[in-house]
Write an enzyme that holds these catalytic residues in place. Structure first.
Site, mmCIF file in Angstrom:
data_model
loop_
_atom_site.group_PDB
_atom_site.id
_atom_site.type_symbol
_atom_site.label_atom_id
_atom_site.label_comp_id
_atom_site.label_asym_id
_atom_site.label_seq_id
_atom_site.Cartn_x
_atom_site.Cartn_y
_atom_site.Cartn_z
ATOM 1 C CG MET A 1 96.867 4.004 66.817
ATOM 2 S SD MET A 1 97.654 4.169 65.101
ATOM 3 C CE MET A 1 96.423 5.001 64.297
ATOM 4 N N PRO A 2 97.045 4.077 70.494
ATOM 5 C CG PRO A 2 96.927 2.761 72.507
ATOM 6 C CD PRO A 2 96.384 2.821 71.099
ATOM 7 C CB ILE A 3 101.680 6.692 68.883
ATOM 8 C CG1 ILE A 3 100.382 6.801 67.859
ATOM 9 C CG2 ILE A 3 103.089 6.911 68.290
ATOM 10 C CD1 ILE A 3 100.267 7.857 67.075
ATOM 11 N NE ARG A 40 99.606 1.809 63.668
ATOM 12 C CZ ARG A 40 98.569 1.088 63.674
ATOM 13 N NH1 ARG A 40 98.461 0.195 64.392
ATOM 14 N NH2 ARG A 40 97.851 1.119 62.565
#
Length: 64
Positions: A1-3, A40
């Site tokens: 999940m990229p943040i 995100r």
């Protein structure tokens, strides 16, 4: 999940922040082949009194 964390000086209208979040999400989804719902984006608005350049706060620089 990229943040993705973005720090900006305060003062931009909410619609600009929303547009930024959408644009960054699109770019990351495209480049990383990641589903948008997994991305995100965190936008932190920093007061000019809390952002320093060359040993002075931006608020002090702006008032010179």
């Amino acid at each position: 999940m990229p943040i993705i964390n973005i720090q900006l000086l305060e003062g931009r209208p909410p619609e600009k922040i929303k547009a930024l979040i959408a644009s960054v999400t699109d770019a990351v989804a495209s480049e990383l082949d990641s589903p948008k719902e997994k991305i995100r984006v965190l936008v932190s608005e920093i007061p000019t009194t809390h952002w320093g350049i060359g040993g002075k706060s931006v608020s002090d620089i702006n008032h010179q």
